[in-house]
Enzyme design. Structure first.
Site, short mmCIF file in Angstrom:
data_model
loop_
_atom_site.label_atom_id
_atom_site.label_comp_id
_atom_site.label_asym_id
_atom_site.label_seq_id
_atom_site.Cartn_x
_atom_site.Cartn_y
_atom_site.Cartn_z
N ARG A 21 0.61 -1.12 -0.02
CA ARG A 21 -0.04 0.20 0.06
C ARG A 21 1.10 1.19 -0.13
O ARG A 21 0.59 2.07 -0.59
CB ARG A 21 -0.92 0.11 1.42
CG ARG A 21 -2.08 -1.16 1.31
CD ARG A 21 -2.85 -1.35 2.51
NE ARG A 21 -2.09 -1.24 3.38
CZ ARG A 21 -2.31 -1.01 4.84
NH1 ARG A 21 -3.38 -0.44 4.99
NH2 ARG A 21 -1.41 -1.37 5.86
N ASN A 40 -6.09 -2.99 2.45
CA ASN A 40 -5.85 -4.41 2.70
C ASN A 40 -7.34 -4.99 3.04
O ASN A 40 -8.26 -4.34 3.71
CB ASN A 40 -5.05 -4.76 3.89
CG ASN A 40 -3.69 -4.74 3.64
OD1 ASN A 40 -3.15 -4.38 2.66
ND2 ASN A 40 -2.95 -4.38 4.87
#
Length: 93
Positions: A21, A40
């Protein structure tokens, strides 16, 4: 001038716990003009939402499916849509 688009991508593989990320956000900021987030998911995937110039979204998608990402990407499913707005920069969620 490029038309604006919304990219929603679900990235499968070993993409959690490897900085995926963070690197996605860094890549989006490097491309410029993109807003959205990387998140996530409970099933191990990462969801990426990016809005901005279509060519910038396409460049981010090309990076997501490429060999330069952290971890291991086994596949990416994407959909394209009309931008909805409401994002302040590119966030990690």
């Amino acid at each position: 001038m490029s038309e604006h688009a919304r990219l929603v991508a679900w990235v499968r593989g070993r993409v959690q716990g490897v900085g995926f990320r963070w690197y996605t956000r860094a890549r989006a900021l490097e491309i410029g003009g993109l807003s959205g987030f990387a998140l996530n998911l409970a099933d191990g995937r990462v969801q990426v939402v990016a809005e901005g110039p279509r060519d910038g979204c396409q460049e981010l998608l090309k990076w997501l499916v490429g060999d330069d990402t952290p971890g291991r990407v086994d596949g990416v499913t994407e959909i394209w849509d009309t931008p909805r707005g409401g994002y302040d920069g590119f966030a990690i969620r």
